[in-house]
Structures are given as C-alpha cells and as structure tokens.
Design a protein around this motif. Structure first.
Motif, PDB file in Angstrom:
ATOM      1  N   MET A  16       0.832  -1.204   0.000  1.00 15.49           N
ATOM      2  CA  MET A  16       0.000   0.000   0.000  1.00 15.49           C
ATOM      3  C   MET A  16       0.864   1.251   0.000  1.00 15.49           C
ATOM      4  O   MET A  16       0.553   2.234  -0.681  1.00 15.49           O
ATOM      5  N   ALA A  17       1.953   1.214   0.758  1.00 16.70           N
ATOM      6  CA  ALA A  17       2.850   2.365   0.797  1.00 16.70           C
ATOM      7  C   ALA A  17       3.480   2.605  -0.574  1.00 16.70           C
ATOM      8  O   ALA A  17       3.541   3.750  -1.055  1.00 16.70           O
ATOM      9  N   VAL A  18       3.947   1.536  -1.221  1.00 17.39           N
ATOM     10  CA  VAL A  18       4.539   1.667  -2.551  1.00 17.39           C
ATOM     11  C   VAL A  18       3.498   2.167  -3.547  1.00 17.39           C
ATOM     12  O   VAL A  18       3.779   3.044  -4.382  1.00 17.39           O
ATOM     13  N   PHE A  19       2.289   1.624  -3.475  1.00 16.22           N
ATOM     14  CA  PHE A  19       1.217   2.031  -4.387  1.00 16.22           C
ATOM     15  C   PHE A  19       0.905   3.518  -4.260  1.00 16.22           C
ATOM     16  O   PHE A  19       0.896   4.258  -5.249  1.00 16.22           O
ATOM     17  N   LEU A  20       0.652   3.975  -3.044  1.00 12.98           N
ATOM     18  CA  LEU A  20       0.264   5.371  -2.833  1.00 12.98           C
ATOM     19  C   LEU A  20       1.404   6.326  -3.195  1.00 12.98           C
ATOM     20  O   LEU A  20       1.199   7.307  -3.915  1.00 12.98           O
ATOM     21  N   LEU A  21       2.608   6.028  -2.702  1.00 15.44           N
ATOM     22  CA  LEU A  21       3.744   6.895  -3.007  1.00 15.44           C
ATOM     23  C   LEU A  21       4.071   6.874  -4.494  1.00 15.44           C
ATOM     24  O   LEU A  21       4.384   7.913  -5.092  1.00 15.44           O
ATOM     25  N   GLY A  22       3.996   5.679  -5.097  1.00 12.79           N
ATOM     26  CA  GLY A  22       4.307   5.557  -6.519  1.00 12.79           C
ATOM     27  C   GLY A  22       3.319   6.300  -7.402  1.00 12.79           C
ATOM     28  O   GLY A  22       3.715   6.989  -8.346  1.00 12.79           O
ATOM     29  N   VAL A  23       2.026   6.169  -7.105  1.00 11.70           N
ATOM     30  CA  VAL A  23       1.007   6.856  -7.900  1.00 11.70           C
ATOM     31  C   VAL A  23       1.154   8.366  -7.778  1.00 11.70           C
ATOM     32  O   VAL A  23       1.141   9.098  -8.779  1.00 11.70           O
ATOM     33  N   PHE A  28       2.515  13.641  -9.897  1.00 12.31           N
ATOM     34  CA  PHE A  28       3.165  14.929  -9.660  1.00 12.31           C
ATOM     35  C   PHE A  28       4.322  15.153 -10.635  1.00 12.31           C
ATOM     36  O   PHE A  28       4.554  16.285 -11.076  1.00 12.31           O
ATOM     37  N   ALA A  29       5.039  14.095 -10.980  1.00 16.91           N
ATOM     38  CA  ALA A  29       6.148  14.225 -11.915  1.00 16.91           C
ATOM     39  C   ALA A  29       5.660  14.703 -13.273  1.00 16.91           C
ATOM     40  O   ALA A  29       6.342  15.476 -13.958  1.00 16.91           O
ATOM     41  N   ILE A  30       4.465  14.266 -13.662  1.00 19.35           N
ATOM     42  CA  ILE A  30       3.904  14.681 -14.953  1.00 19.35           C
ATOM     43  C   ILE A  30       3.334  16.097 -14.866  1.00 19.35           C
ATOM     44  O   ILE A  30       3.602  16.948 -15.723  1.00 19.35           O
ATOM     45  N   VAL A  31       2.555  16.356 -13.822  1.00 24.52           N
ATOM     46  CA  VAL A  31       1.914  17.666 -13.685  1.00 24.52           C
ATOM     47  C   VAL A  31       2.941  18.777 -13.530  1.00 24.52           C
ATOM     48  O   VAL A  31       2.753  19.903 -14.031  1.00 24.52           O
ATOM     49  N   TRP A 189       3.371  -3.288  -8.353  1.00 22.14           N
ATOM     50  CA  TRP A 189       3.631  -3.116  -9.780  1.00 22.14           C
ATOM     51  C   TRP A 189       2.843  -1.947 -10.373  1.00 22.14           C
ATOM     52  O   TRP A 189       3.281  -1.319 -11.351  1.00 22.14           O
ATOM     53  N   PHE A 190       1.688  -1.635  -9.803  1.00 22.54           N
ATOM     54  CA  PHE A 190       0.748  -0.678 -10.365  1.00 22.54           C
ATOM     55  C   PHE A 190       1.393   0.635 -10.827  1.00 22.54           C
ATOM     56  O   PHE A 190       1.205   1.043 -11.982  1.00 22.54           O
ATOM     57  N   PRO A 191       2.150   1.337 -10.000  1.00 18.62           N
ATOM     58  CA  PRO A 191       2.660   2.651 -10.433  1.00 18.62           C
ATOM     59  C   PRO A 191       3.721   2.584 -11.521  1.00 18.62           C
ATOM     60  O   PRO A 191       3.994   3.597 -12.169  1.00 18.62           O
ATOM     61  N   PHE A 192       4.313   1.406 -11.722  1.00 13.96           N
ATOM     62  CA  PHE A 192       5.472   1.314 -12.606  1.00 13.96           C
ATOM     63  C   PHE A 192       5.163   0.592 -13.922  1.00 13.96           C
ATOM     64  O   PHE A 192       5.994   0.599 -14.825  1.00 13.96           O
ATOM     65  N   GLY A 193       3.985  -0.020 -14.023  1.00  9.52           N
ATOM     66  CA  GLY A 193       3.619  -0.740 -15.231  1.00  9.52           C
ATOM     67  C   GLY A 193       2.439  -0.096 -15.926  1.00  9.52           C
ATOM     68  O   GLY A 193       2.058   1.039 -15.643  1.00  9.52           O
ATOM     69  N   LYS A 194       1.841  -0.839 -16.847  1.00  5.48           N
ATOM     70  CA  LYS A 194       0.758  -0.291 -17.657  1.00  5.48           C
ATOM     71  C   LYS A 194      -0.552  -0.130 -16.890  1.00  5.48           C
ATOM     72  O   LYS A 194      -1.484   0.494 -17.402  1.00  5.48           O
ATOM     73  N   LEU A 195      -0.625  -0.685 -15.685  1.00  2.00           N
ATOM     74  CA  LEU A 195      -1.819  -0.468 -14.877  1.00  2.00           C
ATOM     75  C   LEU A 195      -1.993   1.014 -14.529  1.00  2.00           C
ATOM     76  O   LEU A 195      -3.105   1.469 -14.258  1.00  2.00           O
ATOM     77  N   MET A 196      -0.919   1.760 -14.578  1.00  2.94           N
ATOM     78  CA  MET A 196      -0.973   3.186 -14.257  1.00  2.94           C
ATOM     79  C   MET A 196      -1.850   3.945 -15.237  1.00  2.94           C
ATOM     80  O   MET A 196      -2.233   5.088 -14.981  1.00  2.94           O
ATOM     81  N   HIS A 197      -2.207   3.304 -16.353  1.00  2.00           N
ATOM     82  CA  HIS A 197      -3.083   3.981 -17.319  1.00  2.00           C
ATOM     83  C   HIS A 197      -4.443   4.307 -16.715  1.00  2.00           C
ATOM     84  O   HIS A 197      -5.161   5.168 -17.224  1.00  2.00           O
ATOM     85  N   ALA A 198      -4.794   3.638 -15.626  1.00  4.79           N
ATOM     86  CA  ALA A 198      -6.055   3.951 -14.950  1.00  4.79           C
ATOM     87  C   ALA A 198      -6.114   5.416 -14.534  1.00  4.79           C
ATOM     88  O   ALA A 198      -7.194   6.014 -14.458  1.00  4.79           O
ATOM     89  N   PHE A 199      -4.968   6.020 -14.260  1.00  2.00           N
ATOM     90  CA  PHE A 199      -4.891   7.442 -13.924  1.00  2.00           C
ATOM     91  C   PHE A 199      -4.413   8.279 -15.110  1.00  2.00           C
ATOM     92  O   PHE A 199      -4.934   9.365 -15.364  1.00  2.00           O
ATOM     93  N   LEU A 200      -3.431   7.777 -15.835  1.00  2.00           N
ATOM     94  CA  LEU A 200      -2.794   8.570 -16.879  1.00  2.00           C
ATOM     95  C   LEU A 200      -3.674   8.765 -18.111  1.00  2.00           C
ATOM     96  O   LEU A 200      -3.468   9.719 -18.865  1.00  2.00           O
ATOM     97  N   VAL A 201      -4.633   7.871 -18.340  1.00  2.00           N
ATOM     98  CA  VAL A 201      -5.463   7.983 -19.540  1.00  2.00           C
ATOM     99  C   VAL A 201      -6.189   9.316 -19.601  1.00  2.00           C
ATOM    100  O   VAL A 201      -6.352   9.910 -20.676  1.00  2.00           O
ATOM    101  N   PHE A 202      -6.608   9.828 -18.445  1.00  2.00           N
ATOM    102  CA  PHE A 202      -7.333  11.097 -18.441  1.00  2.00           C
ATOM    103  C   PHE A 202      -6.402  12.265 -18.762  1.00  2.00           C
ATOM    104  O   PHE A 202      -6.792  13.209 -19.459  1.00  2.00           O
TER     105      PHE A 202
END
Length: 219
Positions: A16-23, A28-31, A189-202
């Motif tokens: 959970m810590a990796v997920f939240l910090l990673g997301v 923030f890195a993109i914005v 894995w979520f923040p570092f793989g393609k699952l991150m598209h759940a946020f990045l798609v928008f």
C-alpha cells in the motif's frame, strides 16, 4: 508469523505504501513538468481547451464506425474486464471492509453469488484478451514484458480470489494468504507498469484533445 499474518500485515502494508507513493510520484512528476507555451494562433471557432479535452475523452469511449469488428471486440472486451474488476474490488464485502479500515469509507456489498459471476466473467474476458494478443501478429510483435507481466499480475488476484471463496486447492487460510500476496504484488507493480493507465489515460487523452482542438482537429 504465519503466511497469512505476513500477507495481511507487513506485505500488504508495504504494498500500500509503494502504491500510494508511486502513484502520487508519477502524477506529480507529470503535472510539474515544464509546459511550453503554445504560440500558435487559435483556429476560428475552435472550442476551449477544456471542451476539447472532454470531447476527446467522450469520443474515445467508442470506436469510430469505420473501424472493423476486431476493434469493437477489443473495446467491448476491455469494458467487460474493467467493469468486472470494479465490481469485484468495490462490491465484495471483505474488500469493502478492507477499504473501510484503510480510508474510512464504507458502502453496502453485493451478494457473494454476484461477485462470483463477475469474477468468472472477468477471468474469461482476461483470457480472451490474452488469446487476442497471442494470435494477432501485430499485437504479438509490439508486446513487451510490461504487457505480459501486467496481464499476469491482474489475472492472479482474480483467480486466487475465486479459489479462496470456493475453498478449492488448499486450506482456506493458505488460499487467502496467496490471494493477498498476489494483491500486494499488483499494488507494488501498479505505479510502474501499464496499470498506471487507470490514472494517466485522463491526462494523456485530455492533453491531446486540448492540443488538437485548438487547431480545429478532432481525435
């Protein structure tokens, strides 16, 4: 410490810590990236940036009529397993209790039978997506480790969850521990793989829509 204690304690806490910090780090890195000022002249009658972004998001909810059945199948199958995953994650009572314990949010759960059906349909949809990727020469050519591993890391929690609910294959405590470890792996894995598209798609589609709408182009 038993395997179950480890899975629902240190393993899940770390995940959970990796997920939240990673997301948050990815977003923030993109914005916070420097944005170049658009010095082009806005085309007459072009919509605002917000309208262009929203329009693009809406248009991509379905494939254009000129596209073939294969594209429609891919999109519909994508809806099936995305909706199925949402039903499983946010409709199963045990998952809601976990969310309540972490975020303090709660709502009524769905009957176990409904969750089981959703799980089976989701598994079938994920398998169909895998078969499509393996049998399409183009998809197979462009697929990378990220694609295959993301599929597997999404498939395993659904499979192990169904096995745990049905008490198939091992003791319930063991099945539950394996399920929770698979969920922990997905969260890591979520923040570092393609699952991150759940946020990045928008962000990506919205930015593209705003950019091209200024030039009078619909994408």
């Amino acid at each position: 410490m038993s395997l179950l204690d480890f899975a629902r304690g240190p393993a899940l806490d770390f995940a959970m810590a990796v997920f939240l910090l990673g997301v948050f780090w990815r977003l923030f890195a993109i914005v916070l990236l420097p944005w170049a000022k658009d010095r082009t002249v806005k085309r007459a009658g072009a919509p605002s940036a917000a309208a262009g972004a929203l329009g693009t998001l809406i248009r991509h909810l379905w494939v254009p009529k000129d596209f073939g059945l294969t594209s429609r199948f891919t999109l519909i199958n994508g809806y099936v397993f995305h909706i199925g995953l949402a039903v499983i994650v946010f409709g199963f009572t045990q998952h809601i209790l976990f969310i309540d314990g972490v975020f303090g949010l709660s709502w009524p759960g769905l009957p176990t039978g409904v969750i089981t059906v959703a799980g089976v349909v989701t598994l079938a949809s994920l398998i169909a997506a895998l078969v499509r990727r393996m049998t399409s020469p183009v998809l197979r050519l462009i697929s990378t480790f990220n694609d295959w591993f993301t599929w597997a890391i999404t498939f395993l929690p659904v499979l192990t969850g169904l096995l745990a609910v049905a008490h198939l294959g091992a003791r319930y405590e063991t099945l539950l521990a394996i399920h929770m470890l698979s969920v922990a792996a997905l969260l890591i894995w979520f923040p570092f793989g393609k699952l991150m598209h759940a946020f990045l798609v928008f962000l990506t589609r919205g930015e593209s829509g705003a950019f091209y709408s200024r030039r009078g182009v619909k994408i």
